[in-house]
Motif scaffolding. Structure first.
Motif, PDB file in Angstrom:
ATOM      1  N   UNK A   1       0.838  -1.183   0.000  1.00 53.22           N
ATOM      2  CA  UNK A   1       0.000   0.000   0.000  1.00 53.22           C
ATOM      3  C   UNK A   1       0.886   1.250   0.000  1.00 53.22           C
ATOM      4  N   UNK A   2       0.490   2.250  -0.792  1.00 53.55           N
ATOM      5  CA  UNK A   2       1.312   3.457  -0.908  1.00 53.55           C
ATOM      6  C   UNK A   2       0.607   4.636  -0.246  1.00 53.55           C
ATOM      7  N   UNK A   3       1.429   5.468   0.412  1.00 50.85           N
ATOM      8  CA  UNK A   3       0.897   6.620   1.134  1.00 50.85           C
ATOM      9  C   UNK A   3       1.642   7.884   0.727  1.00 50.85           C
ATOM     10  N   UNK A   4       0.889   8.965   0.584  1.00 48.51           N
ATOM     11  CA  UNK A   4       1.470  10.275   0.335  1.00 48.51           C
ATOM     12  C   UNK A   4       1.454  11.080   1.634  1.00 48.51           C
ATOM     13  N   UNK A   5       2.601  11.665   1.945  1.00 45.55           N
ATOM     14  CA  UNK A   5       2.767  12.415   3.197  1.00 45.55           C
ATOM     15  C   UNK A   5       3.117  13.852   2.873  1.00 45.55           C
ATOM     16  N   UNK A   6       2.443  14.775   3.543  1.00 42.25           N
ATOM     17  CA  UNK A   6       2.710  16.203   3.373  1.00 42.25           C
ATOM     18  C   UNK A   6       2.737  16.838   4.755  1.00 42.25           C
ATOM     19  N   UNK A   7       3.906  17.348   5.143  1.00 40.51           N
ATOM     20  CA  UNK A   7       4.091  17.917   6.483  1.00 40.51           C
ATOM     21  C   UNK A   7       4.609  19.349   6.359  1.00 40.51           C
ATOM     22  N   UNK A   8       4.001  20.257   7.124  1.00 39.88           N
ATOM     23  CA  UNK A   8       4.492  21.632   7.186  1.00 39.88           C
ATOM     24  C   UNK A   8       4.690  22.021   8.645  1.00 39.88           C
ATOM     25  N   UNK A 251       1.566  23.666  12.556  1.00 40.89           N
ATOM     26  CA  UNK A 251       1.958  22.293  12.247  1.00 40.89           C
ATOM     27  C   UNK A 251       0.799  21.640  11.507  1.00 40.89           C
ATOM     28  N   UNK A 252       1.037  21.244  10.276  1.00 38.78           N
ATOM     29  CA  UNK A 252       0.016  20.580   9.468  1.00 38.78           C
ATOM     30  C   UNK A 252       0.580  19.277   8.924  1.00 38.78           C
ATOM     31  N   UNK A 253      -0.188  18.203   9.097  1.00 33.69           N
ATOM     32  CA  UNK A 253       0.222  16.889   8.597  1.00 33.69           C
ATOM     33  C   UNK A 253      -0.947  16.284   7.837  1.00 33.69           C
ATOM     34  N   UNK A 254      -0.660  15.810   6.623  1.00 31.71           N
ATOM     35  CA  UNK A 254      -1.677  15.133   5.827  1.00 31.71           C
ATOM     36  C   UNK A 254      -1.083  13.833   5.299  1.00 31.71           C
ATOM     37  N   UNK A 255      -1.788  12.748   5.560  1.00 27.11           N
ATOM     38  CA  UNK A 255      -1.370  11.420   5.087  1.00 27.11           C
ATOM     39  C   UNK A 255      -2.550  10.809   4.335  1.00 27.11           C
ATOM     40  N   UNK A 256      -2.335  10.447   3.081  1.00 26.09           N
ATOM     41  CA  UNK A 256      -3.415   9.898   2.261  1.00 26.09           C
ATOM     42  C   UNK A 256      -2.982   8.607   1.588  1.00 26.09           C
ATOM     43  N   UNK A 257      -3.948   7.739   1.363  1.00 22.73           N
ATOM     44  CA  UNK A 257      -3.705   6.496   0.632  1.00 22.73           C
ATOM     45  C   UNK A 257      -3.729   6.771  -0.862  1.00 22.73           C
ATOM     46  N   UNK A 258      -2.901   6.045  -1.579  1.00 23.05           N
ATOM     47  CA  UNK A 258      -2.918   6.140  -3.050  1.00 23.05           C
ATOM     48  C   UNK A 258      -4.022   5.239  -3.590  1.00 23.05           C
TER      49      UNK A 258
END
Length: 258
Positions: A1-8, A251-258
């Motif tokens: 499973x692949x995940x996209x991570x975006x952290x600020x 602080x912003x974190x977003x983790x989503x499934x592909x």
């Protein structure tokens, strides 16, 4: 499973301070970095490299005392969900060096204080069955209450208050596992189902010759956890360390499934 991570991350630093960041996904442990990028404005970066087998740290020396960092990554997790209930406890004299250190008490996991509780509460269990019972007990005994603990809260304080956040759940599982003679370490990471979105914490126990992730909050599973690093407790895997106090901006974190 692949995940996209975006952290600020956005903090004001004390004049002359550098920040030691630990926010990048690990390149080992059942996961593969498809691509990643760490950008920090107006800063000199110095990679520290891996410490142990899991974590990655980078020094950010800012030029204007403001830390603004963005981390983006795509991570493939191929870590299987293992049925651990039948896995045995490894005898003390057969533990490898990588596991032995995680049998001892630490600052936030004073496992020596829980030995009598464990022997009374789980008298006929051992190995994976014991770990699952500990996980279920922690999940049922604690209330997930954001803001109920702070950076100094230990597993014993969580045990007494019966509330906390993922950090506290992980500390208590680690303390009870170690008190039972099972090595356990604190793991930081990312998960798509973490609510509210944040850096997540779980425990990882040594059973049957390997490490196995255990999440008493039920917000992640081994195949959905993108691991950053592991240590004795949260002090070893803080997402940011500074010499002096840093002022929070965002602080912003977003983790989503592909």
């Amino acid at each position: 499973m692949q995940f996209d991570i975006d952290v600020f991350i956005d903090f004001d630093l004390t004049q002359g301070d550098a920040a030691l960041l630990m926010i990048e996904a690990a390149r080992k442990g059942g996961q593969h970095i498809v691509h990643s990028r760490l950008d920090i404005e107006n800063a000199e970066l110095r990679k520290m490299g891996a410490e142990g087998s899991l974590d990655q740290r980078v020094w950010a020396i800012t030029k204007d005392n403001r830390l603004q960092a963005r981390y983006r990554a795509s991570v493939e997790v191929d870590r299987a969900i293992t049925a651990i209930e039948d896995l045995p406890t490894t005898p003390l004299d057969a533990l490898p060096n990588e596991a032995l250190a995680y049998l001892r008490p630490s600052r936030y996991c004073p496992s020596d204080l829980f030995q009598s509780f464990v022997s009374r509460k789980f008298p006929d269990l051992n190995g994976g069955a014991l770990i699952l019972a500990i996980r279920d007990w922690v999940q049922g005994a604690l209330a997930y209450v954001p803001g109920s603990s702070n950076s100094s809260t230990s597993a014993m304080e969580t045990f007494m208050s019966r509330e906390g956040v993922c950090r506290d759940y992980a500390h208590l599982v680690c303390a009870l596992a170690r008190a039972s003679g099972i090595p356990a370490r604190y793991v930081s990471g990312y998960g798509p189902d973490v609510t509210p979105p944040d850096f997540h914490a779980v425990a990882e126990v040594w059973l049957g010759g390997g490490w196995h992730l255990v999440d008493a909050t039920a917000m992640s599973t081994p195949d959905t956890m993108v691991v950053i690093g592991a240590g004795r407790d949260c002090a070893d895997v803080a997402f940011m360390e500074t010499g002096n106090e840093a002022q929070f901006r965002e602080l912003n974190i977003r983790v989503t499934r592909r």
